[in-house]
Design an enzyme around this catalytic site. Structure first.
Site, PDB file in Angstrom:
ATOM      1  N   ASP A  45      -5.931  -5.428  -4.716  1.00  0.00           N
ATOM      2  CA  ASP A  45      -4.726  -5.227  -5.428  1.00  0.00           C
ATOM      3  C   ASP A  45      -5.102  -6.365  -6.527  1.00  0.00           C
ATOM      4  O   ASP A  45      -3.957  -6.595  -7.559  1.00  0.00           O
ATOM      5  CB  ASP A  45      -3.466  -5.593  -4.633  1.00  0.00           C
ATOM      6  CG  ASP A  45      -3.552  -6.792  -3.917  1.00  0.00           C
ATOM      7  OD1 ASP A  45      -4.362  -7.866  -4.229  1.00  0.00           O
ATOM      8  OD2 ASP A  45      -2.634  -7.218  -3.155  1.00  0.00           O
ATOM      9  N   SER A  46      -6.000  -6.825  -6.858  1.00  0.00           N
ATOM     10  CA  SER A  46      -6.418  -7.367  -8.122  1.00  0.00           C
ATOM     11  C   SER A  46      -6.561  -6.664  -9.194  1.00  0.00           C
ATOM     12  O   SER A  46      -6.461  -7.020 -10.199  1.00  0.00           O
ATOM     13  CB  SER A  46      -8.016  -8.025  -7.878  1.00  0.00           C
ATOM     14  OG  SER A  46      -8.724  -7.143  -7.386  1.00  0.00           O
ATOM     15  N   ASP A  84      -6.514  -2.177  -0.356  1.00  0.00           N
ATOM     16  CA  ASP A  84      -5.590  -3.164  -0.073  1.00  0.00           C
ATOM     17  C   ASP A  84      -4.162  -2.469  -0.027  1.00  0.00           C
ATOM     18  O   ASP A  84      -3.637  -1.745  -0.589  1.00  0.00           O
ATOM     19  CB  ASP A  84      -5.512  -4.071  -1.270  1.00  0.00           C
ATOM     20  CG  ASP A  84      -6.047  -5.269  -1.050  1.00  0.00           C
ATOM     21  OD1 ASP A  84      -6.526  -5.733  -0.125  1.00  0.00           O
ATOM     22  OD2 ASP A  84      -6.504  -6.104  -2.172  1.00  0.00           O
ATOM     23  N   LYS A 114      -6.718  -3.042   3.901  1.00  0.00           N
ATOM     24  CA  LYS A 114      -6.993  -4.576   4.227  1.00  0.00           C
ATOM     25  C   LYS A 114      -5.450  -4.986   4.063  1.00  0.00           C
ATOM     26  O   LYS A 114      -4.712  -4.605   3.209  1.00  0.00           O
ATOM     27  CB  LYS A 114      -7.831  -5.073   3.207  1.00  0.00           C
ATOM     28  CG  LYS A 114      -7.747  -6.750   3.046  1.00  0.00           C
ATOM     29  CD  LYS A 114      -8.996  -7.212   2.237  1.00  0.00           C
ATOM     30  CE  LYS A 114      -8.714  -7.493   0.756  1.00  0.00           C
ATOM     31  NZ  LYS A 114      -7.648  -8.220   0.286  1.00  0.00           N
ATOM     32  N   GLU A 116      -3.141  -9.072   3.927  1.00  0.00           N
ATOM     33  CA  GLU A 116      -3.197 -10.332   3.808  1.00  0.00           C
ATOM     34  C   GLU A 116      -2.275 -10.769   4.718  1.00  0.00           C
ATOM     35  O   GLU A 116      -1.204 -10.492   5.242  1.00  0.00           O
ATOM     36  CB  GLU A 116      -2.533 -10.643   2.242  1.00  0.00           C
ATOM     37  CG  GLU A 116      -3.552 -10.352   1.253  1.00  0.00           C
ATOM     38  CD  GLU A 116      -3.110 -11.017  -0.135  1.00  0.00           C
ATOM     39  OE1 GLU A 116      -1.992 -11.706  -0.311  1.00  0.00           O
ATOM     40  OE2 GLU A 116      -3.577 -10.690  -0.991  1.00  0.00           O
ATOM     41  N   GLU A 183     -10.651 -16.321   1.856  1.00  0.00           N
ATOM     42  CA  GLU A 183     -10.599 -16.794   0.419  1.00  0.00           C
ATOM     43  C   GLU A 183     -10.332 -18.286   0.228  1.00  0.00           C
ATOM     44  O   GLU A 183      -9.214 -18.752   0.685  1.00  0.00           O
ATOM     45  CB  GLU A 183      -9.510 -15.527  -0.275  1.00  0.00           C
ATOM     46  CG  GLU A 183      -9.413 -16.006  -1.697  1.00  0.00           C
ATOM     47  CD  GLU A 183      -9.036 -15.190  -2.639  1.00  0.00           C
ATOM     48  OE1 GLU A 183      -8.473 -13.881  -2.025  1.00  0.00           O
ATOM     49  OE2 GLU A 183      -8.660 -14.962  -3.712  1.00  0.00           O
TER      50      GLU A 183
HETATM   51  O1  KIV Z   1      -7.380  -7.922  -4.474  1.00  0.00           O
HETATM   52  C1  KIV Z   1      -8.828  -8.243  -4.257  1.00  0.00           C
HETATM   53  O2  KIV Z   1      -9.723  -8.020  -5.195  1.00  0.00           O
HETATM   54  C2  KIV Z   1      -9.298  -9.066  -3.220  1.00  0.00           C
HETATM   55  C3  KIV Z   1     -10.472  -9.566  -3.161  1.00  0.00           C
HETATM   56  C4  KIV Z   1     -10.750 -10.748  -3.974  1.00  0.00           C
HETATM   57  C5  KIV Z   1     -11.070  -9.946  -1.601  1.00  0.00           C
HETATM   58  O3  KIV Z   1      -8.472  -8.973  -2.091  1.00  0.00           O
END
Ligand code: KIV
Length: 283
Positions: A45-46, A84, A114, A116, A183
């Site tokens: 989600d970056s 994510d 994924k 969080e 992280e």
């Molecule tokens: O969203 C993302 O890119 C991430 C990575 C930094 C692990 O969660």
């Protein structure tokens, strides 16, 4: 080449081979990562910041993740694809989280999702794992909630907060996660977690002891320069390279050097003559 499986990656980590993970948000980047031999491609989600120009990952929606992950899927044939779950999904009930994870799996063909860490996330993980969805966990700095938790700095700097992160990691493993991103924590915290868990750990800003490493590809390539975290190693200045190419293009067009004859399609002389005749006839 056959697609990597979770079991293969877990075996490699147990044998001491380091796992590699990088992010992608579109087809060309996904293909490059796959061709480069990256083990895990993450549609992170970056996306919010490095592609969409938003301020926070919390602003990304399930629709955005679906759209980008579908493009990435078309470019990934060997690496394991992980997507994510966005904040809007994780704010919901465990049932909502499962439903959204199932949509990601079905509509993008990703191998895993994924999540969080946030309070009671282990319950949602249990529901997903029970439904057959492989889940990667994420502890330490969790960007979706970073703004309400005091910003983007390192986590686990004192013994009490380090212990909380270790407990979260243990809870996510017990709930059924197959791997864990750690992280921005001090090296010793990541080392403790890696030693205590049986599942592979993948670090970002978490030192050298994790079973694998992940970076945001745009950081590694120098494509995103709004900030430069200390844990990022720049392997290229692709942004500068691209800007120079774009400037050269503009100059070539303005100075009439592009397109040259090599970039044009000539017409057979006989047809060109016929066309001219035709046009003159109509004049
Ligand atoms: O969203 C993302 O890119 C991430 C990575 C930094 C692990 O969660």
């Amino acid at each position: 080449m056959a697609r990597l499986t979770i079991a293969q990656l877990q075996r490699r980590a147990r044998q001491g081979q380091r796992l590699t993970m990088l992010t992608a948000y579109d087809y060309p980047m996904a293909r490059l990562l796959d061709e480069a031999g990256v083990d895990i491609v993450l549609v992170g989600d970056s996306l919010a910041m490095v592609v969409m120009g938003l301020e926070s990952t919390a602003e990304v929606t399930l629709a955005h993740m679906l759209h980008h992950a579908q493009a990435v899927r078309r470019g990934v044939s060997h690496a394991l694809l992980v997507v994510d779950l966005p904040a809007e999904s994780l704010r919901g009930s465990p049932e909502r989280v499962r439903r959204d994870a199932q949509r990601l799996r079905k509509e993008t063909g990703c191998e895993a999702v994924k999540v969080e860490w946030r309070p009671r996330m282990d319950r949602a993980v249990r529901v997903m794992v029970h439904a057959g969805i492989p889940v990667m966990g994420h502890v330490g700095l969790t960007p979706q909630t970073a703004q309400v938790e005091g910003g983007f700095g390192y986590r686990g700097k004192d013994a009490a907060s380090a212990q909380r992160i270790i407990n979260q990691a243990l809870q996510l493993e017990a709930a059924g996660c197959w791997s864990l991103v750690i992280e921005c924590v001090p090296d010793v915290v990541a080392e403790e977690i890696t030693q205590r868990l049986r599942i592979p750990t993948i670090g970002i800003g978490a030192g050298r002891s994790c079973d694998g490493q992940v970076l945001v590809t745009h950081d590694l390539l120098g494509l995103y320069d709004r900030f430069h975290p200390r844990f990022v190693k720049r392997y290229a200045q692709a942004g500068a390279l691209m800007r120079r190419a774009m400037q050269r293009y503009c100059l070539d067009v303005r100075q009439r050097r592009f397109p040259a004859s090599a970039h044009s399609r000539p017409m057979a002389p006989v047809e060109a003559a016929r066309l001219r005749q035709q046009l003159n006839g109509h004049a």
